[in-house]
Write an enzyme that holds these catalytic residues in place. Structure first.
Site, PDB file in Angstrom:
ATOM      1  N   ASP A 157      33.468  40.085  42.549  1.00  0.00           N
ATOM      2  CA  ASP A 157      32.124  39.925  41.997  1.00  0.00           C
ATOM      3  C   ASP A 157      31.408  38.790  42.733  1.00  0.00           C
ATOM      4  OD1 ASP A 157      33.728  37.950  40.929  1.00  0.00           O
ATOM      5  OD2 ASP A 157      32.627  37.843  39.047  1.00  0.00           O
ATOM      6  N   PRO A 179      30.701  42.343  18.758  1.00  0.00           N
ATOM      7  CA  PRO A 179      29.353  41.849  19.053  1.00  0.00           C
ATOM      8  C   PRO A 179      29.340  40.992  20.307  1.00  0.00           C
ATOM      9  CG  PRO A 179      30.315  40.633  17.224  1.00  0.00           C
ATOM     10  CD  PRO A 179      31.269  41.745  17.540  1.00  0.00           C
ATOM     11  N   SER A 211      75.246  43.239  39.032  1.00  0.00           N
ATOM     12  CA  SER A 211      74.392  42.062  39.214  1.00  0.00           C
ATOM     13  C   SER A 211      75.134  40.776  38.854  1.00  0.00           C
ATOM     14  CB  SER A 211      73.112  42.225  38.396  1.00  0.00           C
ATOM     15  OG  SER A 211      72.188  41.194  38.679  1.00  0.00           O
TER      16      SER A 211
END
EC number: 5.4.2.3
Length: 519
Positions: free
Chosen positions: A250, A473, A69
């Site tokens: 959605d 929660p 590379s």
């Protein structure tokens, strides 16, 4: 066809010796790299491994690219490319390292061990594609690779001097990508916009829209598919019969998930975690190919599947940050990177590119000192940036990005799914008199109060292999969500059941106690 492993050892000892003074070498993301003078025996052994890998992959073609590379000219290297152009499977990276580092006297035994452990039948065909860059020592090293392949009676296609992407492309020809997508519009605005957008695609992507004129989000859409792990109502029968590539957005088209039904009739979901890994891996490859130095990272929430996090960190070598649930938190964290990829598991997310990244990529696309291939790759990155809606999760933009990458790789959804295996996971709800009884910290992963609850959760989690669970929660309802994952579906269900009941007892649960889900 008969393979004599003793002849493999004898040929290596005579023509491709490993000197005792040569240090061990490690197979990394870019394969093996070192000074070219140290690589002859490495190349021979990678020829051996390529032939073995082809047989292990049902005689599909394996690529061997000889290149270092962006390293200096005196260096060279070699990396193996799996069928359809993907990186070598991580487990085989270790096999490569072990095979290269054994002394010549142990080479025959090491090859035999790989054959036994991987259940390789050396009477099967082995196909290998070989390419190289323009370094003056590449032809000699290519010959060592070919010798290794032929020693195991493999067949070789030599492409000569090619770019790395070209070799990937040769393997992708005849790939599994098909120009057909079934698009669930959730009976919302996403269906209307897609119906109009199809005309602009001019056949580049054949999109069949369904759920476009009913009750919004009712038994359809991304949230329904993700939560229920089932196809939406209205899915055309042909999509089920042909293992069709399907996606659902959605109601307001800011989330997208992919899915298909496999040949055994099992529903397979590719959610936001999968989208993030797909896009991040592709971007990382392009950035490395055009040799632009940028800081890249991927942002997740606690809901991300643990297998995806492990894959990103240990396989793709991309840093991962975890934030609180909510796109605003992920977006803010992603801004810390030059290229920041973020997706919630529900399919809401995008990619952010810093001004530095855009300027560097633009400059690379016009830099005459770079190779033509590097400039082309930089130009491709600019097109990816143009395709991205960086301001917010955009289901249609994200869908087009996914399709672009799948097409580039020649993948269908089964190929995509095979990149790693998700841990089974479930999400439970526990109803409380007051959700504020529970407070959390550390990106929602640790309970602060009630005191002692986190210790009890830890004790339960410790019973299950690869177990993980947290409680969070809701921001709007008096409920707590319980996430759980473990090594098997049965263990996951049991883990979720025990943690949910613990929360019910310790945090003031109301109504019916949590019940165990079906396995």
């Amino acid at each position: 066809m008969s393979v004599n492993l003793r002849s493999v050892f004898a040929f290596a000892k005579e023509y491709h010796q490993k000197k005792e003074s040569q240090k061990d070498i490690q197979y990394g993301t870019a394969g093996f790299r070192s000074h070219a003078d140290n690589l002859d025996y490495v190349m021979y052994r990678m020829g051996l491994l390529a032939a073995l890998r082809s047989r292990a992959k049902a005689s599909q073609a394996i690529g061997v690219m000889i290149t270092a590379s962006h390293n200096p000219e005196h260096d060279n290297g070699v990396k193996l490319i799996d069928p359809l152009g993907e990186m070598l499977e991580q487990r085989w990276e270790k096999l490569a390292t072990d095979l290269v580092n054994v002394p010549d006297s142990d080479l025959e035994a090491q090859v035999a061990k790989i054959c036994e452990d991987e259940k390789i039948d050396n009477n099967e065909q082995a196909k290998v594609f070989v390419g190289m860059d323009t370094r003056y020592h590449s032809p000699q090293l290519s010959r060592a690779v070919v010798n290794g392949i032929l020693a195991l009676k493999g067949t070789v296609t030599e492409f000569g001097i090619v770019t790395t992407p070209m070799l990937h492309y040769f393997q992708n020809e005849g790939g599994n990508y098909r120009n057909q997508l079934y698009y669930d519009g959730a009976n919302g605005v996403g269906s209307l916009k897609m119906l109009g957008f199809i005309k602009k695609l001019n056949g580049a992507l054949n999109v069949k829209v369904f759920n476009s004129n009913g009750k919004i989000n009712f038994k359809c859409g991304a949230d329904f598919v993700k939560t229920n792990h089932r196809v939406p109502e209205g899915l055309p029968e042909e999509a089920l019969q042909a293992s069709g590539r399907c996606c659902s957005v959605d109601g307001d088209a800011d989330r997208v998930v992919y899915y298909f039904t496999d040949k055994d009739g099992i529903f397979r979901l590719l959610d936001g975690d999968r989208i993030a890994t797909l896009l991040a891996g592709y971007l990382k490859d392009l950035i490395e190919q055009c040799d632009v130095q940028l800081k890249m990272g991927l942002v997740q929430t606690a809901y991300a599947n643990g297998a995806s996090t492990d894959y990103i960190v240990n396989r793709m070598k991309i840093p991962v940050s975890c934030t609180r649930t909510g796109v605003k938190h992920l977006h803010h964290k992603a801004l810390e990177y030059d290229v920041g990829v973020y997706f919630e598991a529900n399919g809401h997310g995008t990619i952010i590119y810093s001004d530095k990244a855009k300027q560097a990529i633009q400059a690379a696309s016009q830099d005459e000192s770079r190779t033509e291939e590097q400039r082309k790759t930089a130009s491709k990155l600019l097109q990816i940036i143009d395709l991205t809606n960086e301001t917010v999760g955009d289901a249609i933009s994200d869908m087009l990005l996914v399709e672009t990458v799948l097409h580039a790789k020649g993948w269908n959804l089964e190929d995509w799914l095979a990149s790693y295996t998700d841990l089974p996971n479930v999400l439970e709800k526990v109803y409380l008199a007051d959700r504020n009884v529970i407070t959390v910290t550390d990106a929602d992963r640790i309970v602060e109060s009630p005191e002692g609850l986190q210790d009890s959760i830890n004790e339960i989690v410790a019973k299950f292999p690869k177990g993980r669970s947290f409680v969070r929660p809701s921001g709007t309802e008096d409920i707590v969500r319980v996430y759980a994952e473990a090594d098997t579906r049965a263990n996951t269900v049991q883990l979720a059941f025990e943690v949910a009941n613990l929360v019910f007892d310790r945090a003031g649960g109301v109504g019916s106690r949590p019940v165990k889900m079906e396995c």
